[in-house]
Scaffold this motif. Structure first.
Motif: not given
Length: 409
Positions: A48-49, A52, A92, A96, A107, A289, A292
């Protein structure tokens, strides 16, 4: 589900070393001695993100494990999952206003692109939780039939007390486990559980959430830990060489997964070594996550940062260390990449055979990538100051850095 394309790994002269690596379960270094095919399972992303720098650091560590094994002339059977249905993903998607399937696919595709750019070697099997459900359901049914699982308001829980070896992965006491369970997806305060630590195996269908036919379990979706167990047992079997992930997975994820597998098979241990990578921070806090505070590989690439520099920034830190991402960390990596590329661009240089052995020795010693980088730095500095007469040396260095460190010069 498909993985990403593999970059070519150059063959090097000589023979690599067997890997000594830190095992969380024994709290010390162990020498891994796989057979002709080394087996490794690394827990994948919840998409979902992505991706990183914490993700990147973890997968970089286990990419090095693969490269060390390949240098010993072994084959590597690498398996990774994708938790493509889970509460954080659904939350998420709702936040969104996007379909959860579309979010997971987007993702996951971005993650593949990042792994390709960073030259991470792909898994042989890349399996999503959703596609694994037909193999998960029978395992939950078997645990229930064996008396190792029980029902609570339609949900199915695993009884940690059914495994006499529960706790031997993380080596934590019950109080620490309970705190981490609450922080990392568990529900220790739920009334009616036999033990507060008992994890969910099968969540009964909730209104407005995706669910699947679970046979005798009813409609629902799998718990987090049984997902990885089903995939690992299906593709690797018990007693595989390395179970890997970030240090935040030692408990509860790897502890619970090991117990599930050990009760199912009657064998111990699930993995010969449990290997965990450190956490990456930004502005003094672990990248997460929920907070953030993330630096994304894809954004750095869009900003024009060479993926080889990103990889060197990761390699500059020992895989087990917790460290902080800063602009200086990246600039140091960019500068190092420039020096190395200048050094190998010359037609000849200092002899490189000893350097190859230094890199091998460093990586075999608990993946000491910083020591390997320092060895290449010394060779490059000698090249700049004195040059050399070995016509093949720059090519040998370039191939060794590519094969063992995954950095294309």
């Amino acid at each position: 589900m498909y993985a990403w394309p593999a970059s070519e790994v150059p063959a090097l002269p000589g023979q690599g070393r067997d890997l000594r690596i830190h095992d969380t379960a024994t709290e010390g270094l162990v020498t891994l001695d796989p057979g002709p095919v080394a087996r490794i399972y690394v827990c994948g992303i919840t998409p979902y993100d992505a991706t990183h720098m914490g993700h990147a650091a973890t997968y970089n560590a286990f990419d090095l494990v693969q490269r060390v094994w390949l240098d010993t002339k072994r084959q590597v059977h690498y398996v990774q999952n994708v938790t493509d249905v889970d509460d954080p993903l659904l939350e998420r998607a709702q936040r969104d206003d996007i379909d959860w399937v579309a979010l997971a696919e987007k993702e996951t595709a971005l993650f593949r692109e990042d792994m390709t750019a960073l030259r991470m070697l792909p898994p042989r099997h890349y399996i999503g939780a959703v596609e694994a459900i037909p193999g998960i359901v029978p395992l939950v049914e078997r645990l229930r039939e064996a008396g190792a699982a029980y029902e609570l308001d339609g949900d199915i829980y695993f009884s940690v007390e059914s495994d006499p070896d529960f706790g031997k992965v993380s080596n934590l006491d019950a109080a620490a486990m309970r705190l981490l369970s609450a922080e990392r997806g568990g529900d220790p305060e739920r009334p009616g559980k036999k033990n507060p630590l008992d994890p969910m195996l099968w969540m009964a269908a909730r209104e407005g959430e995706p669910s699947w036919d679970g046979g005798s379990l009813g409609r629902g979706r799998p718990g987090w830990h049984i997902e990885c167990v089903a995939i690992a047992l299906d593709h690797l079997g018990m007693g595989f060489d390395v179970q890997g992930g970030g240090s935040d997975l030692a408990f509860p994820h790897h502890e619970m997964g090991a117990s599930h597998a050990q009760v199912l098979t009657g064998e111990f241990p699930m993995a010969k070594a449990y290997v965990h990578a450190g956490m990456v921070a930004l502005h003094g806090e672990k990248m997460s996550k929920s907070k953030g505070n993330l630096v994304f590989v894809s954004q750095l690439r869009r900003d024009g940062v060479d993926p080889a520099a990103i990889r060197l920034a990761l390699l500059a830190h020992h895989y087990r260390a917790d460290w902080e991402w800063t602009d200086q960390v990246l600039q140091d990596a960019v500068d190092r990449l420039g020096r190395w590329r200048a050094a190998v661009s010359r037609p000849d240089g200092p002899a490189a055979e000893a350097l190859v052995e230094e890199i091998r020795d460093a990586l075999a010693n608990d993946l000491d990538a910083p020591a390997a980088l320092a060895a290449v730095d010394r060779w490059a500095a000698t090249q700049e100051a004195e040059g050399g007469t070995d016509i093949g040396a720059p090519g040998v260095v370039s191939r060794a850095v590519d094969a063992l460190l995954g950095v294309a010069l």
